[in-house]
Design a protein around this motif. Structure first.
Motif, PDB file in Angstrom:
ATOM      1  N   PRO A   1       0.794  -1.239   0.000  1.00  0.00           N
ATOM      2  CA  PRO A   1       0.000   0.000   0.000  1.00  0.00           C
ATOM      3  C   PRO A   1       0.821   1.280   0.000  1.00  0.00           C
ATOM      4  O   PRO A   1       0.338   2.327  -0.432  1.00  0.00           O
ATOM      5  CB  PRO A   1      -0.854  -0.124   1.272  1.00  0.00           C
ATOM      6  N   ASP A   2       2.058   1.228   0.474  1.00  0.00           N
ATOM      7  CA  ASP A   2       2.893   2.440   0.515  1.00  0.00           C
ATOM      8  C   ASP A   2       3.777   2.603  -0.713  1.00  0.00           C
ATOM      9  O   ASP A   2       4.468   3.614  -0.853  1.00  0.00           O
ATOM     10  CB  ASP A   2       3.774   2.428   1.770  1.00  0.00           C
ATOM     11  N   LEU A   3       3.779   1.606  -1.606  1.00  0.00           N
ATOM     12  CA  LEU A   3       4.668   1.665  -2.764  1.00  0.00           C
ATOM     13  C   LEU A   3       4.439   2.916  -3.599  1.00  0.00           C
ATOM     14  O   LEU A   3       5.394   3.554  -4.039  1.00  0.00           O
ATOM     15  CB  LEU A   3       4.485   0.414  -3.627  1.00  0.00           C
ATOM     16  N   TYR A   4       3.197   3.294  -3.840  1.00  0.00           N
ATOM     17  CA  TYR A   4       2.931   4.446  -4.701  1.00  0.00           C
ATOM     18  C   TYR A   4       3.634   5.696  -4.187  1.00  0.00           C
ATOM     19  O   TYR A   4       4.229   6.448  -4.963  1.00  0.00           O
ATOM     20  CB  TYR A   4       1.425   4.697  -4.821  1.00  0.00           C
ATOM     21  N   PHE A   5       3.596   5.903  -2.891  1.00  0.00           N
ATOM     22  CA  PHE A   5       4.195   7.094  -2.300  1.00  0.00           C
ATOM     23  C   PHE A   5       5.726   7.033  -2.375  1.00  0.00           C
ATOM     24  O   PHE A   5       6.381   8.031  -2.660  1.00  0.00           O
ATOM     25  CB  PHE A   5       3.708   7.253  -0.863  1.00  0.00           C
ATOM     26  N   THR A   6       6.282   5.847  -2.148  1.00  0.00           N
ATOM     27  CA  THR A   6       7.727   5.661  -2.277  1.00  0.00           C
ATOM     28  C   THR A   6       8.165   5.894  -3.718  1.00  0.00           C
ATOM     29  O   THR A   6       9.198   6.518  -3.981  1.00  0.00           O
ATOM     30  CB  THR A   6       8.117   4.244  -1.826  1.00  0.00           C
ATOM     31  N   LEU A   7       7.381   5.382  -4.662  1.00  0.00           N
ATOM     32  CA  LEU A   7       7.668   5.542  -6.084  1.00  0.00           C
ATOM     33  C   LEU A   7       7.734   7.018  -6.479  1.00  0.00           C
ATOM     34  O   LEU A   7       8.701   7.474  -7.096  1.00  0.00           O
ATOM     35  CB  LEU A   7       6.579   4.834  -6.896  1.00  0.00           C
ATOM     36  N   MET A   8       6.710   7.771  -6.124  1.00  0.00           N
ATOM     37  CA  MET A   8       6.629   9.167  -6.544  1.00  0.00           C
ATOM     38  C   MET A   8       7.703  10.027  -5.874  1.00  0.00           C
ATOM     39  O   MET A   8       8.319  10.886  -6.516  1.00  0.00           O
ATOM     40  CB  MET A   8       5.238   9.706  -6.238  1.00  0.00           C
ATOM     41  N   ARG A   9       7.951   9.771  -4.594  1.00  0.00           N
ATOM     42  CA  ARG A   9       9.041  10.506  -3.918  1.00  0.00           C
ATOM     43  C   ARG A   9      10.391  10.142  -4.530  1.00  0.00           C
ATOM     44  O   ARG A   9      11.276  10.987  -4.646  1.00  0.00           O
ATOM     45  CB  ARG A   9       9.029  10.185  -2.422  1.00  0.00           C
ATOM     46  N   GLY A  10      10.561   8.879  -4.907  1.00  0.00           N
ATOM     47  CA  GLY A  10      11.811   8.445  -5.508  1.00  0.00           C
ATOM     48  C   GLY A  10      12.089   9.154  -6.822  1.00  0.00           C
ATOM     49  O   GLY A  10      13.228   9.575  -7.089  1.00  0.00           O
ATOM     50  N   ILE A  11      11.067   9.298  -7.667  1.00  0.00           N
ATOM     51  CA  ILE A  11      11.233  10.016  -8.932  1.00  0.00           C
ATOM     52  C   ILE A  11      11.615  11.467  -8.673  1.00  0.00           C
ATOM     53  O   ILE A  11      12.549  12.003  -9.275  1.00  0.00           O
ATOM     54  CB  ILE A  11       9.947   9.920  -9.776  1.00  0.00           C
ATOM     55  N   ALA A  12      10.896  12.112  -7.767  1.00  0.00           N
ATOM     56  CA  ALA A  12      11.163  13.525  -7.473  1.00  0.00           C
ATOM     57  C   ALA A  12      12.570  13.718  -6.911  1.00  0.00           C
ATOM     58  O   ALA A  12      13.306  14.623  -7.329  1.00  0.00           O
ATOM     59  CB  ALA A  12      10.118  14.052  -6.490  1.00  0.00           C
ATOM     60  N   ASN A  13      12.966  12.870  -5.989  1.00  0.00           N
ATOM     61  CA  ASN A  13      14.288  13.014  -5.370  1.00  0.00           C
ATOM     62  C   ASN A  13      15.417  12.683  -6.337  1.00  0.00           C
ATOM     63  O   ASN A  13      16.478  13.317  -6.307  1.00  0.00           O
ATOM     64  CB  ASN A  13      14.380  12.139  -4.117  1.00  0.00           C
ATOM     65  N   SER A  14      15.206  11.692  -7.218  1.00  0.00           N
ATOM     66  CA  SER A  14      16.225  11.370  -8.217  1.00  0.00           C
ATOM     67  C   SER A  14      16.434  12.542  -9.168  1.00  0.00           C
ATOM     68  O   SER A  14      17.569  12.875  -9.523  1.00  0.00           O
ATOM     69  CB  SER A  14      15.816  10.120  -9.007  1.00  0.00           C
ATOM     70  N   MET A  15      15.349  13.159  -9.582  1.00  0.00           N
ATOM     71  CA  MET A  15      15.459  14.338 -10.441  1.00  0.00           C
ATOM     72  C   MET A  15      16.189  15.468  -9.725  1.00  0.00           C
ATOM     73  O   MET A  15      17.117  16.080 -10.272  1.00  0.00           O
ATOM     74  CB  MET A  15      14.068  14.796 -10.881  1.00  0.00           C
ATOM     75  N   LYS A  16      15.788  15.730  -8.500  1.00  0.00           N
ATOM     76  CA  LYS A  16      16.398  16.813  -7.745  1.00  0.00           C
ATOM     77  C   LYS A  16      17.891  16.567  -7.529  1.00  0.00           C
ATOM     78  O   LYS A  16      18.722  17.459  -7.753  1.00  0.00           O
ATOM     79  CB  LYS A  16      15.711  16.972  -6.392  1.00  0.00           C
ATOM     80  N   ASP A  17      18.253  15.347  -7.132  1.00  0.00           N
ATOM     81  CA  ASP A  17      19.647  15.041  -6.832  1.00  0.00           C
ATOM     82  C   ASP A  17      20.545  15.164  -8.059  1.00  0.00           C
ATOM     83  O   ASP A  17      21.619  15.766  -8.009  1.00  0.00           O
ATOM     84  CB  ASP A  17      19.769  13.631  -6.239  1.00  0.00           C
ATOM     85  N   CYS A  18      20.100  14.587  -9.183  1.00  0.00           N
ATOM     86  CA  CYS A  18      20.917  14.607 -10.387  1.00  0.00           C
ATOM     87  C   CYS A  18      21.002  16.022 -10.977  1.00  0.00           C
ATOM     88  O   CYS A  18      22.085  16.501 -11.320  1.00  0.00           O
ATOM     89  CB  CYS A  18      20.366  13.645 -11.434  1.00  0.00           C
ATOM     90  N   LEU A  19      19.883  16.699 -11.060  1.00  0.00           N
ATOM     91  CA  LEU A  19      19.856  18.019 -11.668  1.00  0.00           C
ATOM     92  C   LEU A  19      20.544  19.074 -10.784  1.00  0.00           C
ATOM     93  O   LEU A  19      21.112  20.037 -11.289  1.00  0.00           O
ATOM     94  CB  LEU A  19      18.424  18.442 -11.956  1.00  0.00           C
ATOM     95  N   SER A  20      20.516  18.875  -9.478  1.00  0.00           N
ATOM     96  CA  SER A  20      21.167  19.822  -8.571  1.00  0.00           C
ATOM     97  C   SER A  20      22.679  19.717  -8.659  1.00  0.00           C
ATOM     98  O   SER A  20      23.406  20.722  -8.500  1.00  0.00           O
ATOM     99  CB  SER A  20      20.739  19.571  -7.132  1.00  0.00           C
ATOM    100  N   SER A  21      23.185  18.508  -8.912  1.00  0.00           N
ATOM    101  CA  SER A  21      24.629  18.305  -8.911  1.00  0.00           C
ATOM    102  C   SER A  21      25.269  18.564 -10.261  1.00  0.00           C
ATOM    103  O   SER A  21      26.494  18.593 -10.395  1.00  0.00           O
ATOM    104  CB  SER A  21      24.943  16.864  -8.474  1.00  0.00           C
ATOM    105  N   ALA A  22      24.445  18.716 -11.286  1.00  0.00           N
ATOM    106  CA  ALA A  22      24.975  18.887 -12.642  1.00  0.00           C
ATOM    107  C   ALA A  22      25.368  20.346 -12.890  1.00  0.00           C
ATOM    108  O   ALA A  22      24.856  21.249 -12.285  1.00  0.00           O
ATOM    109  CB  ALA A  22      23.929  18.452 -13.661  1.00  0.00           C
TER     110      ALA A  22
END
Length: 345
Positions: free
Chosen positions: A324-345
């Motif tokens: 039941p919590d997968l959806y929330f983990t999934l969406m946060r994971g996408i957002a954080n991956s984008m933020k982490d990669c784009l912030s460091s570039a």
């Protein structure tokens, strides 16, 4: 001494029925505690994000079964015998639709005839975005001269309004089927899930409806949270492995410059890879994102000789545990991956 035993025996005899009552009641209590799970309808779901939404609504009643488990992708999945048995035994089946899970279309017709089948891409209130043709998002063949890479969120919203709700065009080739990557679409699908479960299992209607209200509140909070995570990197363009993130972009106002491949089941040729490599340099794309199910070497080729970094996005939750919590983990994971990669570039 002998006279003393009489009263003792009487006292023991009087006490024994009182002691026996809870002992005899234990199996009955255990049985009552398992009745709800035993009475739960057999529910089957296609992919992990949908399974997560259904699981959240079914909490306290039962657990749905999942077809595309593990790191498998609906784009390349082959139905297993265990999946066929699950479909045959199901009372309710949830899937997005033939535009995404094409492998399910014929099995549902053959095996799911006794089940209520909910095609969630028909859920009232969905925002549907037009399918973007071409791996680098070239103009559409319908004469539309704009390039989706430079389209503003407001312009994309105009497209969404044109394909909004249950009355929208149901030709599955005309809209992007990764609908769940917008939390508001998840809310629309959750409403259809709830209605379907209540109709199939009215005895547990109150539980389904209460869980759905709680899920709605969580999805609203998630929507606000995601916007906050990606806000610092909204202006930075990036390349994705395949065009799966349009709904996330649209909801959060971020900019994707193109995709390596049009369709994840088709490996791009040298010309396409070369084209994307050139586009990374031209657009100043700061990140190129791979996906866990597909060949990562293509991403390394695309960024070779550029200043772009690589990251990983997981739109179908291939690396996450179902629940039941997968959806929330999934969406946060996408957002954080984008933020982490784009912030460091």
């Amino acid at each position: 001494m002998k006279r003393a035993k009489g009263p003792a025996l009487k006292i023991l005899a009087l006490r024994m029925p009182a002691l026996a009552i809870p002992v005899l009641a234990i199996p009955a209590l255990l049985f009552a505690g398992t009745m709800r799970a035993a009475d739960a309808p057999v529910v089957v779901t296609s992919i992990k994000p949908i399974h997560s939404l259904v699981s959240a609504i079914m909490q306290g009643v039962g657990e749905p079964e999942l077809i595309v488990d593990g790191a498998a992708s609906p784009h390349t999945y082959n139905l297993k015998p265990s999946n066929a048995r699950a479909l045959q035994n199901a009372k309710v089946i949830f899937w997005v639709g033939p535009g995404l899970e094409a492998f399910l279309e014929k099995p549902l017709q053959a095996l799911g005839r006794d089940a209520s089948i909910a095609e969630l891409d028909n859920a009232p209130g969905l925002v549907k975005l037009p399918f973007r043709e071409g791996g680098a998002f070239e103009p559409h063949d319908d004469g539309d001269e704009h390039d989706s890479a430079s389209a503003t969120p407001e312009h994309e919203h105009d497209h969404a309004e044109a394909t909004h709700g249950a009355e929208a065009d149901h030709d599955h080739g005309t809209f992007d089927t990764h609908l769940w990557l917008d939390p508001m679409n998840a809310k629309a699908m959750a409403a259809m899930i709830t209605t379907t479960l209540v109709a199939a299992d009215p005895a547990n209607a109150l539980t389904y409806q209460g869980n759905a209200r709680a899920l709605d509140d969580r999805l609203d909070a998630l929507d606000t949270e995601l916007k906050g995570i990606v806000a610092p990197v909204k202006g930075k363009p990036f390349i994705v492995f395949h065009d799966a993130y349009q709904y996330f972009e649209h909801r959060n106002g971020i900019r994707v410059a193109g995709s390596i491949t049009v369709s994840p089941e088709t490996i791009p040729g040298a010309e396409r890879v070369s084209e994307i490599h050139r586009k990374v340099g031209e657009l100043g794309a700061t990140c190129v994102f791979a996906e866990p199910q597909f060949e990562p070497r293509l991403v390394n080729v695309v960024i070779e000789g550029t200043s772009a970094k690589s990251g990983v996005l997981d739109p179908e939750a291939a690396t996450l545990k179902a629940g039941p919590d997968l959806y929330f983990t999934l969406m946060r994971g996408i957002a954080n991956s984008m933020k982490d990669c784009l912030s460091s570039a």
